[in-house]
Write an enzyme that holds these catalytic residues in place. Structure first.
Site, PDB file in Angstrom:
ATOM      1  N   HIS A   1      -1.317  -4.827  11.061  1.00  0.00           N
ATOM      2  CA  HIS A   1      -2.719  -4.675  10.681  1.00  0.00           C
ATOM      3  C   HIS A   1      -3.146  -5.657   9.593  1.00  0.00           C
ATOM      4  O   HIS A   1      -4.336  -5.831   9.356  1.00  0.00           O
ATOM      5  CB  HIS A   1      -3.018  -3.230  10.249  1.00  0.00           C
ATOM      6  CG  HIS A   1      -2.465  -2.829   8.915  1.00  0.00           C
ATOM      7  ND1 HIS A   1      -1.273  -2.158   8.763  1.00  0.00           N
ATOM      8  CD2 HIS A   1      -2.950  -2.991   7.667  1.00  0.00           C
ATOM      9  CE1 HIS A   1      -1.066  -1.919   7.482  1.00  0.00           C
ATOM     10  NE2 HIS A   1      -2.070  -2.414   6.795  1.00  0.00           N
TER      11      HIS A   1
ATOM     12  N   ASP B   1       3.521  -1.385  14.090  1.00  0.00           N
ATOM     13  CA  ASP B   1       2.803  -2.057  13.005  1.00  0.00           C
ATOM     14  C   ASP B   1       3.666  -3.102  12.304  1.00  0.00           C
ATOM     15  O   ASP B   1       3.626  -3.251  11.086  1.00  0.00           O
ATOM     16  CB  ASP B   1       2.277  -1.044  11.985  1.00  0.00           C
ATOM     17  CG  ASP B   1       1.146  -1.617  11.139  1.00  0.00           C
ATOM     18  OD1 ASP B   1       0.558  -2.634  11.544  1.00  0.00           O
ATOM     19  OD2 ASP B   1       0.866  -1.072  10.057  1.00  0.00           O
TER      20      ASP B   1
ATOM     21  N   SER C   1       0.224  -3.593   1.756  1.00  0.00           N
ATOM     22  CA  SER C   1       0.653  -3.615   3.156  1.00  0.00           C
ATOM     23  C   SER C   1       1.591  -4.779   3.416  1.00  0.00           C
ATOM     24  O   SER C   1       1.292  -5.927   3.103  1.00  0.00           O
ATOM     25  CB  SER C   1      -0.562  -3.759   4.079  1.00  0.00           C
ATOM     26  OG  SER C   1      -1.030  -2.520   4.497  1.00  0.00           O
TER      27      SER C   1
END
Length: 393
Positions: free
Chosen positions: A132, A162, A237
């Site tokens: 993402h 992911d 992230s």
């Protein structure tokens, strides 16, 4: 005569005491032969002396020194498009409960750039990050720990876990991070999260492993998270979750939050899963998973009773079967209860999804079923799982 002398003496003493009080209060230096400067100069302060490079007790400096240079900042530019909702019942980054560690923009603005982190895992410039972070990116820049900025090329990604793999070309890269063995990670272990929260620069936070094998979270299709209370915020992230030896144990992915900030519940993809996906992307260009084409749902006691089977029965109800798919061709029908794959019992949808995905397309597998309370065993030729249509936008 004696009383008069005593009265004079008492008055004199009173006057002297009053004068002394005034001097002590207003002019104390009149009673000392040292100035304020000389008093201060005579004060000796005791300082702690470090013994060589000895660290403070409980310090994790060595672990950070070993791993932090391998953690990079990632800046990805995207075309301005309206945010799309994720399909399959998965929450997106605007969900009030789950936030990806991502630089977020106001909801009424169209996103044009993203900020995240990544981990350098090889001397050849291979970087692990989240899908993402770079999803639909038109341009990806990587800022190294020494301040250099280089362009990155996407090797491939896997939205269902992911995980994304990037590659950079640069001389004298920092030493890559070392991988821990997931077997060495236990609940209660101290862990450190390294990333670039809110774009303030590389930051280290500490916590413990709160749980292992956390699934049914609803973030990814395939879930096996390490849960931690180490403070992790937007921008983390793709960053590193390390142990106190400086070894990588996970890739930070999402947090449970009502306000977008850390609430002590964070999730990281375990290093063994990240490594497996990375190697598959590098060697095969993507991740290949098994698929049979069914729509499963968990078998509750109420559902079991309505089907006329024992309440304690374990398995997964197949509420739908794709026409012409592997399961359909093998004779599996809607309403069947799938209880096992290759002799291993199946308790819920998550277990079925995980087990089938491990099967190699083109091979046969044995499926155990219940159909109208009768046991049935069928051979299914495993197909290849289609690419997902959702993303982490």
């Amino acid at each position: 005569m004696f009383k008069r002398l005593w009265l004079l003496f008492a008055q004199a003493v009173t006057i002297l005491l009053a004068a002394l009080f005034i001097v002590v209060t207003l002019k104390p230096n009149w009673l000392s032969d040292e100035s304020v400067g000389s008093i201060v100069s005579n004060v000796t302060l005791k300082e702690g002396v470090a013994e060589g490079d000895t660290l403070s007790p409980g310090s994790y400096h060595d672990a950070v020194k070993k791993s932090a240079p391998a953690v990079v900042n990632i800046f990805s530019s995207k075309n301005s498009t309206k945010p799309k909702a994720r399909k399959g019942g998965k929450p997106n980054s605007s969900d009030p409960l789950f936030k990806f560690f991502f630089g977020e923009q106001p909801p009424d603005e169209e996103p044009s750039s993203s900020l995240g982190s990544g981990v350098l895992v090889s001397p050849e410039g291979i970087i692990l990050t989240n899908h993402h972070v770079i999803s639909d990116a038109t341009d990806i820049d990587v800022a190294l720990s020494d301040g250099r900025k280089v362009k990155a090329k996407m090797i491939g990604s896997d939205p269902e876990t992911d995980i994304a793999v990037l590659k950079i070309e640069a001389k004298q890269l920092p030493p890559p991070i070392t991988f821990a063995r997931i077997e060495s990670v236990h609940v209660g272990d101290v862990v450190l999260a390294i990333g670039n929260p809110f774009g303030v620069g590389q930051t280290v936070t500490s916590g413990i492993v709160s749980a292992l094998g956390r699934d049914h979270v609803g973030i990814n299709t395939f879930e096996n998270f390490i849960q931690t209370d180490a403070a992790i915020n937007p921008g983390n992230s793709g960053g590193a979750l390390i142990d106190t030896r400086g070894n990588l144990i996970g890739i930070n992915t999402a947090i449970y939050s009502n306000n977008g900030g850390s609430m002590g519940i964070g999730f990281a993809i375990p290093v063994n899963l990240a490594k497996q996906v990375m190697e598959s992307i590098i060697n095969n260009g993507g991740v290949t998973r098994g698929w049979i084409g069914v729509e499963p749902q968990n078998l509750s006691e109420e559902l079991a009773e309505s089907l006329g089977i024992a309440k304690q029965s374990q398995g997964v109800l197949l509420s739908g079967v794709l026409e012409g798919g592997p399961a359909d061709r093998a004779g599996i029908r809607p309403g069947d209860v799938l209880t096992g794959v290759n002799g291993q019992s199946i308790r819920d949808v998550r277990a079925l999804l995980s087990k089938v995905s491990e099967l190699k397309p083109g091979t046969e597998a044995t499926f155990s079923l219940l159909r109208k309370n009768k046991e049935l065993v069928l051979k299914v030729l495993i197909g290849k799982r289609p690419k997902p249509k959702f993303s982490h936008e």
